[in-house]
Design an enzyme around this catalytic site. Structure first.
Site, PDB file in Angstrom:
ATOM      1  CG  ASP A   6       1.425  -4.437   6.579  1.00 32.12           C
ATOM      2  OD1 ASP A   6       2.330  -4.255   7.041  1.00 32.12           O
ATOM      3  OD2 ASP A   6       0.789  -3.237   6.020  1.00 32.12           O
ATOM      4  CG  ASP A  62       2.068   0.965  10.262  1.00 29.22           C
ATOM      5  OD1 ASP A  62       1.241   1.658  11.049  1.00 29.22           O
ATOM      6  OD2 ASP A  62       3.075   0.545  10.363  1.00 29.22           O
TER       7      ASP A  62
END
Length: 220
Positions: free
Chosen positions: A8, A10
């Site tokens: 991922d 953020d």
């Protein structure tokens, strides 16, 4: 045998998830001055896809405006807030341990993020790591982003690997749910500044160094 690692962005590669959380709360308070932050649980905002976020913002604001109107106002507010943010300062540079190790060992790398493709490229380029990744996949490429597992299933397909050959590194509840629903072993990057349910992850890492050691142990 480990064949790929999916990150991922953020809250994992860059510490922007909590920045986003703070900006979203400020936007809600601006739009709805009567809301009492001390009596309001904003934690569900963390890690939401854009469409989910606009709906949640509308609920917190108590507005009857369309999602497009909420989206427009929030994006304008968010753009101003992000003018002062330097991604290099938020970059978790210890991730280079994982990226370099993966490349040395022939392990593919991918980003699967709910952010827009343009934003993902902007962040990775600012941090000087874009060229490490074999696949960069955005939530805007699918009808439903996280917690729907499609973003991960499509990333697996592009990597040409099976779910049991992959590790995902996530931080949010929705991201962890998406990775696990795709059948992927998941390491959660520990978040301590907000109440985030990371219990569904297979492992918890306090930083990238611990994630690196965990990945090597899994690959033995």
């Amino acid at each position: 045998m480990l064949k790929a690692i999916i990150f991922d962005m953020d809250g994992v590669i860059v510490d922007t998830e909590f920045q986003d959380f703070r900006i979203q709360q400020e936007f809600i308070k601006k739009e709805n001055p009567s809301i009492n932050p001390a009596e309001t649980n904003f934690d569900e905002l963390i890690g939401q896809s854009y469409n989910m976020l606009y709906e949640t913002l509308r609920e917190f604001i108590g507005s009857k405006d369309s999602l497009n109107e909420i989206k427009q106002r929030f994006e304008e507010y968010n753009a101003i807030a992000y003018q002062t943010i330097d991604y290099r300062e938020l970059f978790r540079s210890d991730i280079l341990l994982i990226l370099k190790w993966a490349k040395t060992n022939g392990i593919s790398l991918a980003v699967a993020s709910s952010s827009t493709y343009e934003h993902i490229i902007e962040v990775l380029a600012a941090c000087g790591i874009k060229e490490y990744f074999d696949v960069i996949y955005s939530g805007e490429f699918v009808e439903e982003s996280k917690p729907n597992p499609t973003i991960y299933l499509n990333t697996l397909q592009k990597l040409n690997v099976n779910s049991d050959q992959v590790i995902a590194i996530e931080d949010s509840y929705y991201g962890i749910c998406a990775a696990k629903a795709a059948g992927i072993t998941t390491i959660a990057y520990k978040e301590t500044r907000a109440m985030v349910d990371q219990s569904a992850a297979d492992y918890l890492a306090v930083d990238m160094k611990e994630a690196y050691e965990r990945i090597k142990a899994i690959n033995k």
